[in-house]
Design an enzyme around this catalytic site. Sequence first.
Site, PDB file in Angstrom:
ATOM      1  N   CYS A   1       0.895  -1.022  -0.005  1.00 18.41           N
ATOM      2  CA  CYS A   1       0.012   0.086   0.126  1.00 18.41           C
ATOM      3  C   CYS A   1       0.852   1.070  -0.114  1.00 18.41           C
ATOM      4  O   CYS A   1       1.608   1.418   0.966  1.00 18.41           O
ATOM      5  CB  CYS A   1      -0.887  -0.021   1.177  1.00 18.41           C
ATOM      6  SG  CYS A   1      -1.736   1.600   1.339  1.00 18.41           S
TER       7      CYS A   1
ATOM      8  N   CYS B   1      -0.360   4.040   2.650  1.00 21.60           N
ATOM      9  CA  CYS B   1      -0.573   4.047   3.971  1.00 21.60           C
ATOM     10  C   CYS B   1      -0.160   2.519   4.290  1.00 21.60           C
ATOM     11  O   CYS B   1       0.911   1.971   4.049  1.00 21.60           O
ATOM     12  CB  CYS B   1      -1.892   4.362   4.735  1.00 21.60           C
ATOM     13  SG  CYS B   1      -3.226   3.937   3.827  1.00 21.60           S
ATOM     14  N   SER B   2      -1.096   1.708   4.886  1.00 24.22           N
ATOM     15  CA  SER B   2      -0.909   0.227   5.167  1.00 24.22           C
ATOM     16  C   SER B   2      -2.154  -0.650   4.945  1.00 24.22           C
ATOM     17  O   SER B   2      -2.220  -1.552   5.623  1.00 24.22           O
ATOM     18  CB  SER B   2      -0.635   0.252   6.496  1.00 24.22           C
ATOM     19  OG  SER B   2      -1.517   0.727   7.321  1.00 24.22           O
ATOM     20  N   CYS B   3      -2.852  -0.330   3.942  1.00 23.13           N
ATOM     21  CA  CYS B   3      -4.054  -1.088   3.568  1.00 23.13           C
ATOM     22  C   CYS B   3      -3.773  -2.621   3.324  1.00 23.13           C
ATOM     23  O   CYS B   3      -2.608  -2.790   2.714  1.00 23.13           O
ATOM     24  CB  CYS B   3      -4.784  -0.540   2.297  1.00 23.13           C
ATOM     25  SG  CYS B   3      -5.343   1.262   2.607  1.00 23.13           S
TER      26      CYS B   3
END
Length: 194
Positions: free
Chosen positions: A97, A100-102
């Site tokens: 991602c 961000c951190s999906c």
Amino acid sequence: MSETDARLRAEALESLLIEKGLLSVSQIDDVITRYNERVGPMNGARVVAKAWCDSRFKARLLDDATSAIEEFAFEGGEVDKLVVVENTADQHNLVVCTLCSCYPWAVLGLPPKWYKDPAYRSRVVREPRAVLAEFGVQLPAATAIRVWDSSAEIRYMVLPEQPKQWQGKDEGELAALVTRDSMIGVELLAGSAE
Ligand code: FE
């Protein structure tokens, strides 16, 4: 914020919420138990093992993973739309991602720390082969690498190749062998690149 700071803040918040009667210790324990025991890469591993053993399920999974995994009734949400991409000799898939951190929580649990690292997020797009080499993955030059950028709307999971020496194992045995990192695309399961 360092990990210690984050832990201290979380503990302070927890004590305060309990003190104010907004949360009970057992509720917190339930959430932790859920993520430790029922939401995690063992769910994705079951999906992968089933796809290896059942070609019709595999076709449905690659066509529409969101509905294909419904039968597992996983908890944990965060997969409004799941897309599963298949590793082959011609194409290796890698998930990131960049924003961000999906991450597909219901099938892989909580993301590893490095997945949230800005260095991984930016470099994997520019130089995927170099990043893979740092994870110990050496791919033949002829294998194309495709990087899939997860978002809040679409989350990706890799269907790794089944190692030849795992032929003949049943679905349960296979599910126990599939690793989290192989489903992010930063690990080859034993011997699968040979
Ligand atoms: Fe994200």
